[in-house]
Enzyme design. Structure first.
Site, PDB file in Angstrom:
ATOM      1  CD  GLU A 160       8.539 -71.380-107.931  1.00 55.96           C
ATOM      2  OE1 GLU A 160       9.153 -70.584-108.678  1.00 55.96           O
ATOM      3  OE2 GLU A 160       8.613 -72.602-108.052  1.00 55.96           O
ATOM      4  CE  LYS A 176       6.714 -72.330-110.991  1.00 57.49           C
ATOM      5  NZ  LYS A 176       7.426 -72.181-112.266  1.00 57.49           N
TER       6      LYS A 176
HETATM    7  P1  13P Z   1       9.533 -77.527-111.986  1.00 57.28           P
HETATM    8  O1  13P Z   1       8.186 -77.611-112.686  1.00 57.28           O
HETATM    9  O2  13P Z   1      10.583 -78.383-112.635  1.00 57.28           O
HETATM   10  O3  13P Z   1       9.410 -77.709-110.508  1.00 57.28           O
HETATM   11  O4  13P Z   1      10.061 -76.063-112.239  1.00 57.28           O
HETATM   12  C1  13P Z   1       9.191 -75.024-112.076  1.00 57.28           C
HETATM   13  C2  13P Z   1       9.919 -73.860-111.548  1.00 57.28           C
HETATM   14  O5  13P Z   1       9.981 -72.830-112.168  1.00 57.28           O
HETATM   15  C3  13P Z   1      10.542 -73.972-110.214  1.00 57.28           C
HETATM   16  O6  13P Z   1      10.954 -72.737-109.785  1.00 57.28           O
END
Ligand code: 13P
Length: 341
Positions: free
Chosen positions: A178, A220
């Site tokens: 991510e 992600k």
């Molecule tokens: P949000 O969808 O609230 O951005 O959170 C997703 C997430 O896991 C961020 O690391």
């Protein structure tokens, strides 16, 4: 490493019509969410809240492929003594675990951060696997501002993401990679596009260098989207078109799946964007949601910490999960939201 098995799990995480519930708020973040609904954040209230979500039968069995947990939660038991991990498995979803330890100021780079948590990660992954985790998450944070992001911040964060991903695969755990480019600021959608492109290209370069198997990971990313305070907000169609163009340019088709963060979008925006992207298909990878706020804001409000509101909280969660499940197939319509209201 058994790549066939990693690929099986990664593919299940992005199965058609299903997506991931990000319930991995750190104790600090969940306290902020509870403050907003007037609930005291204690180990018990955090457990009760998450137990409510994981016992939402409709959402968990039909629309949620996996749940990202925080360290505290993965070791917690439900009120009746069943481990929360077991509740998730019994619903047919896959337990996952956030393993980064947050961000730290990046030396020489004012205003920028690097995500930490690599020390002893191999040992921690082993314990999480034994407890039932089959995937993990590590979030790098890239901020857009005047003169930032620096190449230094992009580079060190990409390096850490790849170190983490390789360690996960060696431990037979699917890494969610991510690299989040934040929505904060008044930049427009094209600046977000450019920054995200640099970030994704650097991230995949590092993943290759460190021999991460793309077939056994999930990306992600953020969407290509206008900054929150930008005067000119891109339309749903523009966000969808630019995001897909960007991902096709940067993400190899070998990657098992892509699951977006919501990043501060409203519940319905996050759903509408995912839905519009599927209208542009076919796509080379599974494409779905891994939302935190956009899945949980409604159930948090409906629950408000009261045992008598558990059913209402579960109904609110199941509704959002179903809306996003439909969006993950391009079958959502805004009229479905009004009907529910
Ligand atoms: P949000 O969808 O609230 O951005 O959170 C997703 C997430 O896991 C961020 O690391």
């Amino acid at each position: 490493m058994n790549l066939t098995e990693l690929n099986r799990v990664a593919t299940a995480m992005v199965a058609p019509g299903k997506g991931i519930l990000a319930a991995d708020e750190s104790s600090g973040t969940i306290k902020k969410r509870f403050d907003a609904i007037g609930v005291e954040s204690t180990e018990a209230s955090r457990r009760d809240y998450r137990e409510m979500l994981f016992r939402s039968k409709e959402a968990m069995s039909q629309y949620i492929s996996g749940v990202i947990l925080y360290d505290e939660t993965i070791w917690q038991d439900a009120k009746d003594g069943t481990p929360l991990v077991k509740l998730i498995e019994q619903a047919g979803a896959i337990p996952g675990i956030k393993v980064d330890e947050g961000t730290q100021a990046l030396p020489m780079c004012p205003g920028e951060t690097v995500t930490i948590g690599l020390d002893k990660l191999a040992e921690r992954l082993k314990k999480y696997y034994e407890r039932g985790a089959r995937f993990a998450k590590w979030r790098a944070v890239i901020d857009i501002g005047s003169g930032i992001p620096s190449m230094t911040a992009i580079s060190v964060n990409a390096h850490a993401l790849a170190r983490y991903a390789a360690l996960c695969q060696a431990a037979q755990i699917v890494p969610i990679v991510e690299p989040e480019v934040l929505m904060d600021g008044d930049h427009d959608v094209d600046r977000c596009y450019d920054v995200t492109q640099r970030v994704l290209n650097k991230t995949f370069q590092e993943l290759r260098v460190q021999r991460v198997a793309l077939e056994g990971m999930v990306l992600k990313p953020n969407m290509a989207i206008s900054g929150k305070t930008c005067a000119k907000q891109a339309s749903v169609e523009e966000v969808a078109e630019k995001t897909i163009r960007l991902l096709k340019a940067c993400v190899p088709a070998a990657v098992s799946g892509i699951a977006f963060l919501s990043g501060g979008q409203s519940d319905e925006e996050a759903t509408a964007h995912l839905n519009a992207m599927h209208k542009l298909g076919p796509l080379p990878w599974g494409l779905t949601f891994s939302y935190g706020r956009a899945l949980q804001a409604a159930p948090q409000k409906a629950w408000s910490g009261k045992a008598e509101n558990v059913t209402a909280g579960q109904r609110a969660f199941s509704h959002r999960a179903r809306m996003n499940g439909l969006a993950a197939k391009g079958e959502w319509q805004s009229s479905l939201e009004q009907k529910a209201a």
